[in-house]
Design a protein around this motif. Structure first.
Motif, PDB file in Angstrom:
ATOM      1  N   CYS A  47       0.859  -1.251   0.127  1.00  0.00           N
ATOM      2  CA  CYS A  47       0.063  -0.133  -0.044  1.00  0.00           C
ATOM      3  C   CYS A  47       0.879   1.447   0.031  1.00  0.00           C
ATOM      4  O   CYS A  47       1.743   1.282   0.852  1.00  0.00           O
ATOM      5  CB  CYS A  47      -0.891  -0.167   1.261  1.00  0.00           C
ATOM      6  SG  CYS A  47      -1.657   1.537   1.538  1.00  0.00           S
ATOM      7  N   GLY A  49       0.305   3.830   1.033  1.00  0.00           N
ATOM      8  CA  GLY A  49       0.230   4.751   2.429  1.00  0.00           C
ATOM      9  C   GLY A  49       1.025   4.031   3.668  1.00  0.00           C
ATOM     10  O   GLY A  49       2.085   4.410   3.903  1.00  0.00           O
ATOM     11  N   CYS A  50       0.277   2.881   3.926  1.00  0.00           N
ATOM     12  CA  CYS A  50       0.885   2.289   5.332  1.00  0.00           C
ATOM     13  C   CYS A  50       1.687   1.109   5.031  1.00  0.00           C
ATOM     14  O   CYS A  50       2.545   0.661   5.926  1.00  0.00           O
ATOM     15  CB  CYS A  50      -0.594   1.788   5.923  1.00  0.00           C
ATOM     16  SG  CYS A  50      -1.338   0.570   5.134  1.00  0.00           S
ATOM     17  N   LEU A  58      -4.363   2.414  -2.506  1.00  0.00           N
ATOM     18  CA  LEU A  58      -4.468   2.869  -1.026  1.00  0.00           C
ATOM     19  C   LEU A  58      -5.489   1.848  -0.446  1.00  0.00           C
ATOM     20  O   LEU A  58      -6.780   1.979  -0.852  1.00  0.00           O
ATOM     21  CB  LEU A  58      -5.057   4.281  -1.029  1.00  0.00           C
ATOM     22  CG  LEU A  58      -4.519   5.335   0.079  1.00  0.00           C
ATOM     23  CD1 LEU A  58      -2.917   5.268   0.159  1.00  0.00           C
ATOM     24  CD2 LEU A  58      -5.022   6.647  -0.253  1.00  0.00           C
ATOM     25  N   CYS A  62      -6.014   3.296   4.994  1.00  0.00           N
ATOM     26  CA  CYS A  62      -5.515   4.737   4.758  1.00  0.00           C
ATOM     27  C   CYS A  62      -6.607   5.698   3.997  1.00  0.00           C
ATOM     28  O   CYS A  62      -6.411   6.627   4.337  1.00  0.00           O
ATOM     29  CB  CYS A  62      -4.513   4.443   3.840  1.00  0.00           C
ATOM     30  SG  CYS A  62      -2.997   3.789   4.227  1.00  0.00           S
ATOM     31  N   TRP A  65      -8.192   7.257   7.091  1.00  0.00           N
ATOM     32  CA  TRP A  65      -7.492   8.273   7.517  1.00  0.00           C
ATOM     33  C   TRP A  65      -7.868   9.560   6.647  1.00  0.00           C
ATOM     34  O   TRP A  65      -7.906  10.721   7.223  1.00  0.00           O
ATOM     35  CB  TRP A  65      -6.016   8.041   7.819  1.00  0.00           C
ATOM     36  CG  TRP A  65      -5.931   6.896   8.945  1.00  0.00           C
ATOM     37  CD1 TRP A  65      -5.330   5.707   8.670  1.00  0.00           C
ATOM     38  CD2 TRP A  65      -6.138   7.035  10.088  1.00  0.00           C
ATOM     39  NE1 TRP A  65      -5.075   5.107   9.764  1.00  0.00           N
ATOM     40  CE2 TRP A  65      -5.604   5.772  10.889  1.00  0.00           C
ATOM     41  CE3 TRP A  65      -6.723   7.930  10.972  1.00  0.00           C
ATOM     42  CZ2 TRP A  65      -6.224   5.505  12.188  1.00  0.00           C
ATOM     43  CZ3 TRP A  65      -6.902   7.813  12.342  1.00  0.00           C
ATOM     44  CH2 TRP A  65      -6.641   6.638  12.915  1.00  0.00           C
ATOM     45  N   ARG A  66      -7.650   9.422   5.699  1.00  0.00           N
ATOM     46  CA  ARG A  66      -7.739  10.647   4.496  1.00  0.00           C
ATOM     47  C   ARG A  66      -9.100  11.075   4.641  1.00  0.00           C
ATOM     48  O   ARG A  66      -9.487  12.230   4.683  1.00  0.00           O
ATOM     49  CB  ARG A  66      -7.568   9.958   3.139  1.00  0.00           C
ATOM     50  CG  ARG A  66      -7.170  11.314   2.058  1.00  0.00           C
ATOM     51  CD  ARG A  66      -6.748  10.559   0.948  1.00  0.00           C
ATOM     52  NE  ARG A  66      -5.288  10.751   0.736  1.00  0.00           N
ATOM     53  CZ  ARG A  66      -4.690  10.331  -0.507  1.00  0.00           C
ATOM     54  NH1 ARG A  66      -5.488   9.919  -1.446  1.00  0.00           N
ATOM     55  NH2 ARG A  66      -3.425  10.684  -0.659  1.00  0.00           N
ATOM     56  N   LEU A  72      -1.968  11.975   5.123  1.00  0.00           N
ATOM     57  CA  LEU A  72      -1.797  10.577   5.080  1.00  0.00           C
ATOM     58  C   LEU A  72      -0.154  10.224   5.254  1.00  0.00           C
ATOM     59  O   LEU A  72       0.620  10.770   5.137  1.00  0.00           O
ATOM     60  CB  LEU A  72      -1.656  10.109   3.400  1.00  0.00           C
ATOM     61  CG  LEU A  72      -1.779   8.671   3.450  1.00  0.00           C
ATOM     62  CD1 LEU A  72      -3.298   7.980   4.054  1.00  0.00           C
ATOM     63  CD2 LEU A  72      -1.760   8.094   1.978  1.00  0.00           C
ATOM     64  N   HIS A  74       2.989   8.244   5.522  1.00  0.00           N
ATOM     65  CA  HIS A  74       3.577   7.249   4.726  1.00  0.00           C
ATOM     66  C   HIS A  74       4.339   6.294   5.730  1.00  0.00           C
ATOM     67  O   HIS A  74       5.413   6.634   6.490  1.00  0.00           O
ATOM     68  CB  HIS A  74       4.628   7.761   3.888  1.00  0.00           C
ATOM     69  CG  HIS A  74       5.133   7.037   2.901  1.00  0.00           C
ATOM     70  ND1 HIS A  74       6.326   6.444   3.188  1.00  0.00           N
ATOM     71  CD2 HIS A  74       4.816   6.510   1.806  1.00  0.00           C
ATOM     72  CE1 HIS A  74       6.971   5.310   2.180  1.00  0.00           C
ATOM     73  NE2 HIS A  74       5.655   5.738   1.084  1.00  0.00           N
ATOM     74  N   GLY A 194      -3.213   1.942  12.667  1.00  0.00           N
ATOM     75  CA  GLY A 194      -2.597   3.193  12.457  1.00  0.00           C
ATOM     76  C   GLY A 194      -2.790   4.281  13.265  1.00  0.00           C
ATOM     77  O   GLY A 194      -2.102   5.218  13.548  1.00  0.00           O
ATOM     78  N   TYR A 198      -0.675   7.833  14.066  1.00  0.00           N
ATOM     79  CA  TYR A 198      -1.270   9.035  13.625  1.00  0.00           C
ATOM     80  C   TYR A 198      -1.315   9.974  15.132  1.00  0.00           C
ATOM     81  O   TYR A 198      -1.109  11.160  14.857  1.00  0.00           O
ATOM     82  CB  TYR A 198      -2.752   8.859  13.056  1.00  0.00           C
ATOM     83  CG  TYR A 198      -2.699   8.708  11.633  1.00  0.00           C
ATOM     84  CD1 TYR A 198      -2.848   9.721  10.636  1.00  0.00           C
ATOM     85  CD2 TYR A 198      -2.411   7.433  11.131  1.00  0.00           C
ATOM     86  CE1 TYR A 198      -2.619   9.555   9.326  1.00  0.00           C
ATOM     87  CE2 TYR A 198      -2.233   7.087   9.828  1.00  0.00           C
ATOM     88  CZ  TYR A 198      -2.548   8.242   8.922  1.00  0.00           C
ATOM     89  OH  TYR A 198      -2.278   7.817   7.537  1.00  0.00           O
TER      90      TYR A 198
END
Ligand SMILES: [Zn+2]
Ligand SMILES: [Zn+2]
Length: 220
Positions: A47, A49-50, A58, A62, A65-66, A72, A74, A194, A198
């Motif tokens: 992914c 993102g994560c 994505l 992810c 979160w967006r 985002l 990374h 995540g 975050y």
């Protein structure tokens, strides 16, 4: 030296090549058979993102979160959360087998130039019970910037279901040094939803850090 998992003697015929490469020398602590039980994540299909395996677009985490308005984060991870990795984490964190902290040290190499490597710390209660900080243990061969502090939360993360994890309130505070490098890499053992990473990112921003923030975890 013996393998940390199966106790068989480690072969050392690779050592000369590594010595001649003039790279920082970190010895492998797992034999080839034990290392082969774990599943590395291929960067090309992870992914964006994560870093979740086999998710070239994505992933749902992810996207959520967006949608919630977060920038985002990374992340890249070394290994998938397979049964072998669950067993490793259970022995290391669950049973508190500190010998295992070096198991992946030769794999966990990161850039340090103009970069602060910031581990996500344990809650004080967990630290007191376990006697060590598992993330600092895993990454202890690298120069670490201990900028984050974590307050005790009501329920251990491991006992929470997915929804409980997502709703965990912020428990990190950051204390930044006077001279700040332009890059931060947050370090954690396991990327689940995540949420924790975050929160750590938000704590650094709250404290005034304006450089780039990315993350690396042993497992996704
Ligand atoms: Zn072994
Ligand atoms: Zn993702």
């Amino acid at each position: 030296m013996n393998c940390l998992l199966c106790q068989q003697p480690l072969r050392s015929d690779w050592a000369l090549a590594q010595l001649l490469s003039f790279k920082p020398l970190t010895l492998s602590r797992l034999c080839a058979q034990c290392l082969a039980q774990f599943t590395p994540i291929a960067a090309a299909t992870a992914c964006p993102g994560c870093g979740r395996a086999h998710s070239p677009k994505l992933c749902a985490d992810c996207q959520r979160w967006r949608q919630q308005g977060y920038a985002l984060l990374h992340n890249r991870a070394w290994f998938s959360y397979t049964p072998a990795m669950k067993a490793f984490i259970q022995q290391y964190k669950g049973l508190g087998d500190y010998r295992l902290h070096e198991a992946f040290a030769d794999q966990l190499q990161l850039p340090t130039r103009r970069t602060a490597l910031v581990p996500l710390p344990s809650e004080p209660g967990h630290y007191a019970r376990r006697g060590f900080d598992p993330v600092i243990g895993l990454f202890g061969h690298l120069p670490l910037a201990l900028w984050l502090k974590k307050a005790d939360t009501a329920m251990p993360q491991a006992q929470k279901d997915r929804q409980g994890r997502l709703q965990t309130p912020q428990s990190f505070t950051a204390h930044l040094p006077a001279k700040l490098p332009p890059h931060v890499i947050l370090l954690d053992d396991l990327y689940t939803t995540g949420r924790t990473l975050y929160h750590a990112q938000a704590a650094l921003r709250q404290a005034g850090y304006q450089g780039t923030i990315t993350a690396r975890t042993l497992i996704r």
